[in-house]
Design an enzyme around this catalytic site. Structure first.
Site, PDB file in Angstrom:
ATOM      1  N   ASP A  27       0.857  -1.190   0.000  1.00  0.00           N
ATOM      2  CA  ASP A  27       0.000   0.000   0.000  1.00  0.00           C
ATOM      3  C   ASP A  27       0.897   1.244   0.000  1.00  0.00           C
ATOM      4  O   ASP A  27       1.612   1.494   0.970  1.00  0.00           O
ATOM      5  CB  ASP A  27      -0.862  -0.048   1.279  1.00  0.00           C
ATOM      6  CG  ASP A  27      -1.716   1.186   1.450  1.00  0.00           C
ATOM      7  OD1 ASP A  27      -2.546   1.186   2.367  1.00  0.00           O
ATOM      8  OD2 ASP A  27      -1.547   2.152   0.670  1.00  0.00           O
ATOM      9  N   ILE A  28       0.871   1.982  -1.060  1.00  0.00           N
ATOM     10  CA  ILE A  28       1.783   3.138  -1.232  1.00  0.00           C
ATOM     11  C   ILE A  28       1.564   4.187  -0.143  1.00  0.00           C
ATOM     12  O   ILE A  28       2.497   4.936   0.180  1.00  0.00           O
ATOM     13  CB  ILE A  28       1.600   3.744  -2.635  1.00  0.00           C
ATOM     14  CG1 ILE A  28       2.830   4.575  -3.051  1.00  0.00           C
ATOM     15  CG2 ILE A  28       0.309   4.581  -2.734  1.00  0.00           C
ATOM     16  CD1 ILE A  28       2.853   4.942  -4.519  1.00  0.00           C
ATOM     17  N   ASN A  68      -6.997  12.246 -11.334  1.00  0.00           N
ATOM     18  CA  ASN A  68      -7.742  12.607 -12.544  1.00  0.00           C
ATOM     19  C   ASN A  68      -7.529  14.102 -12.769  1.00  0.00           C
ATOM     20  O   ASN A  68      -6.930  14.790 -11.941  1.00  0.00           O
ATOM     21  CB  ASN A  68      -9.224  12.253 -12.411  1.00  0.00           C
ATOM     22  CG  ASN A  68      -9.880  12.976 -11.258  1.00  0.00           C
ATOM     23  OD1 ASN A  68      -9.854  14.196 -11.180  1.00  0.00           O
ATOM     24  ND2 ASN A  68     -10.411  12.205 -10.321  1.00  0.00           N
ATOM     25  N   GLY A  73      -9.723   4.235  -6.099  1.00  0.00           N
ATOM     26  CA  GLY A  73      -8.398   3.625  -6.247  1.00  0.00           C
ATOM     27  C   GLY A  73      -7.324   4.239  -5.368  1.00  0.00           C
ATOM     28  O   GLY A  73      -7.567   4.604  -4.219  1.00  0.00           O
ATOM     29  N   VAL A  74      -6.127   4.370  -5.960  1.00  0.00           N
ATOM     30  CA  VAL A  74      -5.017   4.889  -5.145  1.00  0.00           C
ATOM     31  C   VAL A  74      -5.240   6.365  -4.807  1.00  0.00           C
ATOM     32  O   VAL A  74      -4.845   6.839  -3.744  1.00  0.00           O
ATOM     33  CB  VAL A  74      -3.664   4.668  -5.871  1.00  0.00           C
ATOM     34  CG1 VAL A  74      -3.511   5.560  -7.095  1.00  0.00           C
ATOM     35  CG2 VAL A  74      -2.491   4.834  -4.927  1.00  0.00           C
ATOM     36  N   ASP A  75      -5.952   7.071  -5.670  1.00  0.00           N
ATOM     37  CA  ASP A  75      -6.292   8.486  -5.417  1.00  0.00           C
ATOM     38  C   ASP A  75      -7.107   8.596  -4.127  1.00  0.00           C
ATOM     39  O   ASP A  75      -6.802   9.394  -3.235  1.00  0.00           O
ATOM     40  CB  ASP A  75      -7.106   8.999  -6.609  1.00  0.00           C
ATOM     41  CG  ASP A  75      -7.215  10.523  -6.664  1.00  0.00           C
ATOM     42  OD1 ASP A  75      -7.944  11.018  -7.544  1.00  0.00           O
ATOM     43  OD2 ASP A  75      -6.584  11.201  -5.839  1.00  0.00           O
ATOM     44  N   GLY A 134      -5.582   0.704 -13.349  1.00  0.00           N
ATOM     45  CA  GLY A 134      -6.823   0.344 -12.633  1.00  0.00           C
ATOM     46  C   GLY A 134      -8.024   0.834 -13.423  1.00  0.00           C
ATOM     47  O   GLY A 134      -8.293   0.333 -14.525  1.00  0.00           O
ATOM     48  N   TYR A 193      -8.378   3.194 -15.323  1.00  0.00           N
ATOM     49  CA  TYR A 193      -8.080   3.641 -16.695  1.00  0.00           C
ATOM     50  C   TYR A 193      -7.697   2.501 -17.623  1.00  0.00           C
ATOM     51  O   TYR A 193      -7.351   2.706 -18.786  1.00  0.00           O
ATOM     52  CB  TYR A 193      -7.010   4.746 -16.671  1.00  0.00           C
ATOM     53  CG  TYR A 193      -7.532   6.096 -16.186  1.00  0.00           C
ATOM     54  CD1 TYR A 193      -8.863   6.263 -15.804  1.00  0.00           C
ATOM     55  CD2 TYR A 193      -6.697   7.197 -16.108  1.00  0.00           C
ATOM     56  CE1 TYR A 193      -9.323   7.497 -15.368  1.00  0.00           C
ATOM     57  CE2 TYR A 193      -7.155   8.441 -15.677  1.00  0.00           C
ATOM     58  CZ  TYR A 193      -8.486   8.578 -15.316  1.00  0.00           C
ATOM     59  OH  TYR A 193      -8.944   9.795 -14.886  1.00  0.00           O
TER      60      TYR A 193
HETATM   61  N1  APR Z   1      -1.226   1.471  -3.097  1.00  0.00           N
HETATM   62  C1  APR Z   1      -0.647   1.143  -4.271  1.00  0.00           C
HETATM   63  N2  APR Z   1      -1.343   0.906  -5.404  1.00  0.00           N
HETATM   64  C2  APR Z   1      -2.690   0.998  -5.324  1.00  0.00           C
HETATM   65  C3  APR Z   1      -3.372   1.336  -4.138  1.00  0.00           C
HETATM   66  C4  APR Z   1      -2.576   1.576  -2.987  1.00  0.00           C
HETATM   67  N3  APR Z   1      -3.129   1.907  -1.805  1.00  0.00           N
HETATM   68  N4  APR Z   1      -4.724   1.354  -4.398  1.00  0.00           N
HETATM   69  C5  APR Z   1      -4.866   1.022  -5.699  1.00  0.00           C
HETATM   70  N5  APR Z   1      -3.651   0.793  -6.265  1.00  0.00           N
HETATM   71  C6  APR Z   1      -3.321   0.396  -7.630  1.00  0.00           C
HETATM   72  C7  APR Z   1      -4.400  -0.305  -8.423  1.00  0.00           C
HETATM   73  O1  APR Z   1      -4.457  -1.681  -8.053  1.00  0.00           O
HETATM   74  C8  APR Z   1      -3.871  -0.103  -9.832  1.00  0.00           C
HETATM   75  O2  APR Z   1      -2.907  -1.101 -10.124  1.00  0.00           O
HETATM   76  O3  APR Z   1      -3.058   1.570  -8.365  1.00  0.00           O
HETATM   77  C9  APR Z   1      -3.145   1.248  -9.749  1.00  0.00           C
HETATM   78  C10 APR Z   1      -3.863   2.389 -10.463  1.00  0.00           C
HETATM   79  O4  APR Z   1      -5.264   2.180 -10.356  1.00  0.00           O
HETATM   80  P1  APR Z   1      -6.284   3.399 -10.070  1.00  0.00           P
HETATM   81  O5  APR Z   1      -6.089   3.879  -8.686  1.00  0.00           O
HETATM   82  O6  APR Z   1      -7.640   2.925 -10.480  1.00  0.00           O
HETATM   83  O7  APR Z   1      -5.787   4.566 -11.030  1.00  0.00           O
HETATM   84  P2  APR Z   1      -5.939   4.731 -12.617  1.00  0.00           P
HETATM   85  O8  APR Z   1      -6.127   3.448 -13.319  1.00  0.00           O
HETATM   86  O9  APR Z   1      -4.789   5.621 -13.015  1.00  0.00           O
HETATM   87  O10 APR Z   1      -7.318   5.544 -12.738  1.00  0.00           O
HETATM   88  C11 APR Z   1      -7.338   6.868 -12.261  1.00  0.00           C
HETATM   89  O11 APR Z   1      -9.300   6.473 -10.934  1.00  0.00           O
HETATM   90  O12 APR Z   1      -9.354   6.757  -8.684  1.00  0.00           O
HETATM   91  C12 APR Z   1      -9.662   7.355  -9.878  1.00  0.00           C
HETATM   92  O13 APR Z   1      -9.457   9.709  -9.423  1.00  0.00           O
HETATM   93  C13 APR Z   1      -8.854   8.608 -10.102  1.00  0.00           C
HETATM   94  O14 APR Z   1     -10.156   9.218 -12.008  1.00  0.00           O
HETATM   95  C14 APR Z   1      -8.904   8.708 -11.597  1.00  0.00           C
HETATM   96  C15 APR Z   1      -8.777   7.250 -12.026  1.00  0.00           C
END
Ligand code: APR
Length: 171
Positions: free
Chosen positions: A15-16, A29, A37-39, A124, A126
């Protein structure tokens, strides 16, 4: 730097938001006002002051990167970048994803950040194909580090075994 120092680029499952390093990168975004997600995880861990600062940034274009404080996160800074939404690979997605890593690393150098961790940007919501995204992440980072010794370590944080395996194959 001792001869046997740790590799400058490595990958870890986890978990980052838990990493106590200079900067973690957020897969945001274009509004920079949070999401899932990670955001969502980063905003939850950082607390409301992160959103307050993000509101002052005026958003972020795909491929660009902006920096804020880390607030309640153990990391000192958050570098927010916006990855491409995968739509088949013919709409500039690879270039935009490469720009996310390059611009985030450039911002790290500018802010004298020595240790930085990336999630798998765009892999994720995207829907970017994992193998291809990991290849871009590692290639851009390797090329960047070859000319920027000020960055001591880059960590690719995998939230799934599939992503961990993709990075391990490349490193
Ligand atoms: N630590 C590390 N990696 C994580 C964590 C975490 N706590 N939570 C999720 N991830 C991973 C996911 O498993 C995926 O492999 O981060 C990667 C990116 O996934 P997303 O968070 O869905 O990001 P992304 O695909 O770039 O989509 C961005 O999603 O959350 C919204 O606001 C964000 O609209 C934007 C979109």
């Amino acid at each position: 730097m001792s001869a046997g120092s740790a590799p400058k680029i490595d990958t870890v499952r986890g978990d980052i938001t838990r990493l106590e390093i200079d900067a973690i990168v957020n897969a945001a975004n274009t509004t920079l006002l949070g999401g899932g997600g990670v955001d969502g995880a980063i905003h939850r861990a950082a607390g409301p002051k992160l959103l307050e600062e993000c509101r002052t940034l005026g958003g972020c274009r795909p491929g660009e990167a902006k920096i804020t404080g880390g607030y309640h996160l153990p990391a000192r800074f958050v570098i927010h970048t916006v990855g491409p939404v995968w739509s088949g690979g013919k709409r500039g997605e690879p270039q935009i994803l490469a720009n996310c890593y390059r611009n985030s690393l450039q911002l790290a150098v500018k802010n004298e950040i020595a240790t930085i961790a990336f999630p798998a940007i765009s892999c994720g919501a995207y829907r970017y194909p994992v193998q291809e995204a990991a290849r871009i992440a590692v290639n851009v980072t390797r090329n960047f580090l070859a000319t920027s010794p000020s960055i001591g370590q880059v960590m690719f944080v995998a939230a799934t075994d599939e992503i961990l395996a993709a990075y391990q194959e490349l490193l």
